[in-house]
Design a protein around this motif. Structure first.
Motif, short mmCIF file in Angstrom:
data_model
loop_
_atom_site.label_atom_id
_atom_site.label_comp_id
_atom_site.label_asym_id
_atom_site.label_seq_id
_atom_site.Cartn_x
_atom_site.Cartn_y
_atom_site.Cartn_z
N ASN A 82 15.21 40.45 -3.99
CA ASN A 82 16.28 39.73 -3.30
C ASN A 82 15.72 38.56 -2.47
OD1 ASN A 82 19.01 39.28 -2.61
ND2 ASN A 82 18.72 40.32 -0.65
N CYS A 83 15.09 37.64 -3.16
CA CYS A 83 14.46 36.50 -2.51
C CYS A 83 15.01 35.20 -3.10
CB CYS A 83 12.94 36.55 -2.69
SG CYS A 83 12.17 38.03 -2.01
N LYS A 84 15.10 34.17 -2.25
CA LYS A 84 15.67 32.89 -2.66
C LYS A 84 14.70 31.77 -2.36
CE LYS A 84 19.81 30.01 -2.14
NZ LYS A 84 21.14 29.89 -1.47
N SER A 85 14.68 30.79 -3.26
CA SER A 85 13.78 29.64 -3.11
C SER A 85 14.54 28.37 -3.45
CB SER A 85 12.58 29.81 -4.04
OG SER A 85 11.78 28.66 -4.05
N THR A 86 14.50 27.37 -2.57
CA THR A 86 15.14 26.09 -2.84
C THR A 86 14.16 24.94 -2.58
OG1 THR A 86 16.06 26.02 -0.59
CG2 THR A 86 17.46 26.91 -2.32
N ASN A 87 14.42 23.85 -3.29
CA ASN A 87 13.57 22.66 -3.21
C ASN A 87 12.10 23.01 -3.45
OD1 ASN A 87 15.85 21.16 -2.58
ND2 ASN A 87 15.48 21.26 -0.38
N THR A 88 11.89 23.82 -4.47
CA THR A 88 10.53 24.26 -4.76
C THR A 88 9.80 23.23 -5.62
OG1 THR A 88 9.24 26.13 -5.58
CG2 THR A 88 11.19 25.55 -6.83
N HIS A 89 8.47 23.24 -5.54
CA HIS A 89 7.67 22.22 -6.21
C HIS A 89 6.74 22.79 -7.29
CE1 HIS A 89 8.90 19.11 -3.34
NE2 HIS A 89 8.81 20.05 -2.42
N ALA A 90 6.80 24.08 -7.55
CA ALA A 90 5.99 24.69 -8.61
C ALA A 90 6.70 25.96 -9.07
CB ALA A 90 4.56 24.95 -8.13
N ASP A 91 5.94 26.98 -9.49
CA ASP A 91 6.59 28.17 -10.05
C ASP A 91 6.30 29.42 -9.24
OD1 ASP A 91 3.93 28.37 -10.77
OD2 ASP A 91 4.30 28.86 -12.86
N ILE A 92 7.22 30.35 -9.36
CA ILE A 92 7.09 31.71 -8.84
C ILE A 92 6.42 32.55 -9.91
CG2 ILE A 92 8.48 33.76 -8.26
CD1 ILE A 92 10.53 31.74 -7.04
N GLY A 93 5.70 33.61 -9.48
CA GLY A 93 5.14 34.53 -10.46
C GLY A 93 3.66 34.77 -10.25
N PRO A 94 3.03 35.47 -11.20
CA PRO A 94 1.58 35.68 -11.12
C PRO A 94 0.88 34.34 -11.33
CG PRO A 94 2.39 36.40 -13.26
CD PRO A 94 3.60 36.03 -12.45
N HIS A 95 0.03 33.97 -10.38
CA HIS A 95 -0.50 32.61 -10.41
C HIS A 95 -1.67 32.45 -11.37
CE1 HIS A 95 -1.30 28.59 -9.26
NE2 HIS A 95 -2.40 28.86 -8.61
N HIS A 96 -2.54 33.44 -11.42
CA HIS A 96 -3.70 33.28 -12.30
C HIS A 96 -4.47 34.59 -12.45
CE1 HIS A 96 -6.94 32.93 -9.06
NE2 HIS A 96 -5.84 32.80 -8.35
N ARG A 97 -5.17 34.69 -13.58
CA ARG A 97 -6.18 35.71 -13.82
C ARG A 97 -5.70 37.15 -13.65
NH1 ARG A 97 -9.03 31.46 -11.57
NH2 ARG A 97 -10.77 30.70 -12.81
N TRP A 98 -4.63 37.50 -14.38
CA TRP A 98 -4.41 38.91 -14.68
C TRP A 98 -3.95 39.77 -13.49
CZ3 TRP A 98 -3.57 39.94 -19.46
CH2 TRP A 98 -3.52 41.28 -19.90
N ALA A 99 -2.84 39.39 -12.89
CA ALA A 99 -2.15 40.33 -12.00
C ALA A 99 -1.48 41.39 -12.85
CB ALA A 99 -1.12 39.60 -11.16
N THR A 100 -1.41 42.61 -12.35
CA THR A 100 -0.84 43.72 -13.13
C THR A 100 0.22 44.45 -12.32
OG1 THR A 100 -2.69 45.13 -12.42
CG2 THR A 100 -2.89 44.07 -14.56
N GLY A 101 1.40 44.61 -12.92
CA GLY A 101 2.42 45.47 -12.34
C GLY A 101 3.18 44.88 -11.18
N THR A 102 3.97 43.83 -11.43
CA THR A 102 4.81 43.23 -10.39
C THR A 102 6.25 43.19 -10.87
OG1 THR A 102 2.95 41.77 -9.87
CG2 THR A 102 5.03 41.31 -8.77
N LEU A 103 7.17 43.56 -9.98
CA LEU A 103 8.59 43.46 -10.24
C LEU A 103 9.16 42.28 -9.45
CD1 LEU A 103 11.33 44.51 -11.30
CD2 LEU A 103 11.41 46.03 -9.30
N TYR A 104 9.82 41.36 -10.17
CA TYR A 104 10.57 40.26 -9.56
C TYR A 104 12.04 40.57 -9.81
CZ TYR A 104 6.04 37.94 -9.49
OH TYR A 104 4.71 37.62 -9.25
N ASP A 105 12.71 41.05 -8.78
CA ASP A 105 14.04 41.63 -8.92
C ASP A 105 15.03 40.80 -8.11
OD1 ASP A 105 16.37 43.27 -8.58
OD2 ASP A 105 15.17 45.09 -8.77
N ASN A 106 16.04 40.22 -8.80
CA ASN A 106 17.05 39.40 -8.13
C ASN A 106 16.42 38.26 -7.32
OD1 ASN A 106 20.12 40.50 -8.22
ND2 ASN A 106 18.65 42.17 -8.57
N ILE A 107 15.54 37.54 -7.98
CA ILE A 107 14.96 36.33 -7.40
C ILE A 107 15.81 35.14 -7.85
CG2 ILE A 107 12.89 34.92 -7.19
CD1 ILE A 107 12.59 37.81 -6.15
#
Length: 528
Positions: A409-434
């Motif tokens: 339940n997170c909100k982002s406005t006027n963003t300049h790049a991307d949400i998510g795993p940034h680099h090199r193999w993150a494991t097991g993340t839930l992005y729920d209602n972003i």
């Protein structure tokens, strides 16, 4: 048949054929816009994912793939795995705004409280900063358990801590000592040929030295044949690009044993990346983390940084910075004008809840290493009910971040790049209602940075709203999911990568609306 034919004709009559040129070709491509009461154009009623069922009693049945992999249970994250509410500690001292720098006054109160014994729960007390402005030229340090720094609101008329003057720094640093350490002589190997994602048990060679309640590490060593299959030994090189090396990908997941049955070990949090004998032999061992802090909180404070210009980089970097800590929290804060983050959790941060907070209007140049609004490198952490503006990687994990972790339940406005795993193999993340006006990406990032490569696996996007998303499956070791995502599906940075598990794109009314809340209910945990 007559009614069926009539409905078909009406559907065609209410469809509009659009002709457009593709970006890369002069070929005319027909597109159909279906007009209906549902703007998704594909589904009007409630629908559920093929990957799981929520049963009438609230439990969840997960549907495995051909190898037994399922979407993991993400419920046991945050402060004490959600089993306890965030506590209200007794008042130790009340501070008031004064003239000049307030750093010494606040630090002295923290040090006085740290000198007192903690109670049986590891709590010492709360330092209350009343309404007003507290200029701070340096960094406030918390190095002891059970201390809460609390304000009287994160609005302009509340409690305002200001990083004054020059110097890129954290304003509040909460950091224990030591590191996660293996207890010698306790390591045993996992004997299963394949442990699937989502599993909470596995066989070991000999479990007699273990018992319920033991803190362990679930260890998955890196291997060169795994890197080869991921194609991370052939990243297209540019200056500074590093190919992945096996020894850099020894992954350590903190877990607790819940039960032993013969040589079968049961653990509290699930496996979030397959353990496959063809790549390496997994293991478990007992561990400790001497010097790790616990029971520290920051509440109801407005953090601001002074700055010289919109691209100034010689001022406050992070508002609240955690490392080597577990069972801690941040609630009800706002951070404005910092370079990097409102809250940053480093590798040693575990079971931290960050909620009801904002990161607004960062001041820096807009490029790498800046504006990671809510940053997580730790494990079993929960970020919920957050807002950002003018960030880059607003809800983000770093290299080899070990899950489970949740952004809900997170909100982002006027963003300049991307949400998510940034680099090199993150494991097991839930992005729920972003919800973002930018991107959420899970992909092979190739030679960005110093060779980011595959950003992660077992990354689950559930009911998110985006401008666009690239969600791809790595060549080995698991899947990534985009379920009920509303927004454009794009190819990602590099061509020819396997598609992720896409389901119900642009379809409204996904049930459950929140996977995380459904998993909490199934586990008998109240919403934090």
């Amino acid at each position: 048949m007559k009614h069926k034919f009539t409905r078909t004709v009406l559907a065609l009559l209410t469809s509009t054929v659009l002709l457009s040129f593709t970006k890369d070709s002069a070929m005319i491509e027909p597109k159909f816009l279906i007009t209906s009461s549902d703007s998704s154009g594909t589904h009007n009623g409630p629908w559920k994912s093929k990957f799981l069922d929520v049963n009438k009693n609230g439990t969840i049945t997960y549907h495995p793939d051909e190898q037994g992999n399922t979407i993991p249970d993400f419920s046991l994250v945050g402060y004490h795995h959600g089993s306890r509410p965030i506590p209200k500690l007794k008042l130790f001292k009340t501070l008031y705004p004064g003239k000049g720098d307030a750093g010494n006054m606040i630090q002295q109160a923290i040090d006085e409280l740290a000198a007192l014994p903690a109670d049986k729960n590891g709590h010492r007390g709360t330092i209350l900063l009343t309404k007003g402005s507290y200029p701070i030229a340096g960094t406030i340090h918390i190095k002891s358990d059970g201390i809460v720094l609390k304000g009287e609101g994160d609005q302009a008329n509340g409690t305002k801590l200001i990083a004054t003057g020059k110097g890129s720094r954290s304003l509040i640093e909460i950091k224990g000592s030591g590191q996660l350490t293996e207890i010698p002589g306790t390591r045993v190997n996992i004997t299963d040929t394949y442990v699937p994602t989502g599993a909470k048990s596995f066989q070991v060679t000999d479990a007699k030295a273990f018992k319920a309640g033991d803190k362990i590490v679930l260890f998955r060593p890196g291997s060169s044949n795994w890197i080869k299959d991921l194609q991370m030994d052939q990243i297209i090189a540019r200056q500074g690009t590093k190919q992945w090396q096996a020894n850099d990908y020894n992954l350590s997941y903190e877990r607790e044993i819940t039960k032993i049955n013969g040589n079968t070990v049961f653990i509290d949090n699930p496996v979030v990346m397959t353990i496959d004998q063809k790549y390496s032999t997994g293991a478990i061992y007992k561990c400790n983390f001497k010097g790790r802090l616990q029971e520290v909180g920051v509440e109801n404070i407005l953090f601001e940084s002074e700055y010289a210009s919109d691209i100034d980089e010689d001022h406050g970097n992070i508002a609240v910075d955690f490392d080597n800590i577990e069972n801690a929290w941040v609630t009800g804060i706002t951070a404005r004008f910092f370079i990097y983050a409102a809250v940053s959790l480093n590798t040693g941060a575990k079971n931290v809840t960050v909620k009801d907070s904002k990161c607004l209007d960062a001041k820096s140049i807009i490029t790498g290493g800046r504006r990671y609004s809510f940053n997580n490198n730790g494990q079993q952490n929960l970020f919920m009910n957050l807002e950002t503006t003018e960030g880059r990687h607003d809800y983000v994990t770093g290299a080899k971040t070990a899950g489970p972790n949740v952004f809900y339940n997170c909100k982002s406005t006027n963003t300049h790049a991307d949400i998510g795993p940034h680099h090199r193999w993150a494991t097991g993340t839930l992005y729920d209602n972003i919800e973002t006006d930018g991107q959420i990406n899970v992909q092979d990032r190739g030679n960005w940075g110093s060779g980011h490569g595959w950003s992660g696996v077992t990354q689950v996007l559930w009911n998110c709203t985006v401008e666009s998303a690239a969600v791809q499956n790595p060549w080995a070791s698991g899947k990534n999911y985009a379920i009920g995502l509303k927004g454009k599906k794009v190819a990602g940075r590099l061509p020819g990568k396997p598609d992720g598990e896409w389901e119900g794109q642009d379809q409204k009314n996904l049930l459950p609306q929140s996977l995380f809340l459904a998993q909490l209910k199934a586990a008998g945990i109240k919403t934090p």
